[in-house]
Design an enzyme around this catalytic site. Structure first.
Site, PDB file in Angstrom:
ATOM      1  N   GLY A 147      49.759 -55.711 -18.737  1.00  0.00           N
ATOM      2  CA  GLY A 147      48.818 -56.346 -17.826  1.00  0.00           C
ATOM      3  C   GLY A 147      48.847 -57.857 -17.901  1.00  0.00           C
ATOM      4  N   CYS A 199      41.250 -58.581 -26.565  1.00  0.00           N
ATOM      5  CA  CYS A 199      42.009 -59.835 -26.522  1.00  0.00           C
ATOM      6  C   CYS A 199      41.193 -61.026 -27.016  1.00  0.00           C
ATOM      7  CB  CYS A 199      42.503 -60.099 -25.105  1.00  0.00           C
ATOM      8  SG  CYS A 199      43.699 -58.868 -24.534  1.00  0.00           S
ATOM      9  N   GLN A 246      41.964 -51.785 -15.647  1.00  0.00           N
ATOM     10  CA  GLN A 246      40.943 -50.838 -16.110  1.00  0.00           C
ATOM     11  C   GLN A 246      40.608 -49.788 -15.058  1.00  0.00           C
ATOM     12  OE1 GLN A 246      39.891 -50.542 -19.107  1.00  0.00           O
ATOM     13  NE2 GLN A 246      40.413 -52.490 -20.060  1.00  0.00           N
TER      14      GLN A 246
END
Length: 377
Positions: free
Chosen positions: A69, A323, A179
């Site tokens: 991503g 992250c 997501q």
């Protein structure tokens, strides 16, 4: 073990893992090699591309495999600006995007591109009206995520895209659907986005592989150079094992999507109902959020403290995006929650592997933590 951190990553499914093992030990040829072993690996990649393209309802030639991503988002943002900078010097992004979008935007802002950040409403949603106000004839790109990774808000990207194009018909619309893909329908035609980012490890596929949908005719430059692979747009030897495994995971996810959504919706409702009975607890996710994500605050125990307590109970959740590595959630700040709520936030994220007993175990341990752990004064 009760694993409820599926928005960070999921366990690789048995079939996806078996496919990866097969690719690494038997069908291990370089997909660009001209011999039969390379040809077999190339066919596996083509099959994965077919499966994922069908899941998105796009052409196979519009899908490019990436390392995940983050690379997909960076390519979409940086590549669009590079290819279209003669048309303008401005981009519009929502202020609660994933860090791979926000940091790419920040990089551009340091290099002469105007970046306008659109805040979500208190209900966590980005509105078409607010995006439209930010767009002008110098705007190259709009980027709005489909499902927020920390609170689960589902944005009406189709309406947002249409509103942006009414202000500027040449604008490129990017959507981070990491997501969302495999959990709710992501149809490129209905979504109205020119660029869509997806990832494998959120749907029981391996880490290190994702994809970027690039609508035919969209002008975008590569950000990686060095080979003929994927029409030179994303060169480098393809990660055939991960890509083939991604295809298997996507096929499983799409096949079971409706039932999985219904099951997870039931788990979410049970969790929210039980949490609402715990004195002081506040639910940060909106009522109509994607059921796979529930964000709540204890309002009395620091996030890190309760996370470690739950870990000792073999229950795994998070305080926000993986992250961010424990930093305070920028998402909660953008929707206007208090500092106390942000400091005591917990994100629960479901997958198809979770059950009612997982929810009950979490509720029991949260209540235990509230009774035994030191409270913030």
């Amino acid at each position: 073990m009760v694993y409820l951190d599926n928005s960070a990553t999921t366990r690789v499914s048995e079939k996806a893992a078996q496919k990866a093992l097969y690719m690494m030990t038997e069908c291990f040829g370089n997909p660009s090699s001209l011999h039969n072993l390379g040809f077999k690996a190339e066919l596996e990649i083509k099959n994965a591309r077919r499966i994922i393209s069908q899941a998105l309802s796009c052409r196979e030639g519009e899908l490019y495999f990436t390392s995940g991503g983050t690379e997909s988002n960076n390519t979409a943002i940086l590549g669009s600006v590079q290819a279209n900078k003669r048309r303008g010097n401005k981009i519009v992004v929502s202020s609660y995007e994933h860090s791979s979008v926000l940091e790419a935007a920040e990089h551009l802002s340091q290099n002469g591109i105007e970046v306008v950040y659109v805040k979500p409403q208190k209900n966590g949603k980005i509105t078409a009206e607010d995006i439209s106000k930010a767009v002008d004839d110098k705007t190259l790109l709009v980027s709005v995520m489909l499902v927020n990774n920390e609170i689960g808000t589902v944005n009406d990207v189709a309406t947002i895209a249409a509103a942006a194009r009414r202000k500027n018909s040449k604008i490129i619309v990017h959507c981070d659907a990491v997501q969302a893909f495999g959990k709710i329908p992501v149809n490129v035609g209905r979504l109205g986005a020119d660029l869509i980012s997806i990832s494998a490890h959120k749907i029981h596929g391996p880490k290190g592989v994702g994809a970027l949908f690039v609508k035919k005719g969209t002008k975008i430059s590569p950000i990686i150079f060095g080979g003929e692979q994927q029409n030179r747009f994303r060169p480098g030897t393809e990660n055939a094992a991960a890509i083939a495994s991604f295809g298997v995971a996507a096929e499983e996810a799409v096949k079971n999507m409706a039932k999985a959504y219904s099951d997870v919706k039931g788990l979410r409702q049970r969790l929210v109902d039980e949490l609402s009975r715990v004195s002081g607890v506040v639910i940060n996710s909106p009522e109509d959020a994607c059921p796979y994500i529930v964000n709540f605050s204890t309002m009395c125990i620091k996030s890190e403290t309760i996370l470690h307590f739950l870990e000792q109970e073999e229950i795994y959740v998070s305080s926000g995006s993986a992250c961010a590595k424990g930093k305070k959630s920028h998402v909660l700040g953008e929707i206007g929650v208090s500092d106390l709520a942000a400091d005591t936030a917990v994100r629960v994220s479901f997958s198809t592997e979770n059950s009612q007993s997982d929810v009950d175990a979490l509720i029991g341990s949260v209540k235990k933590a509230m009774d035994t752990l030191q409270k913030i004064k």
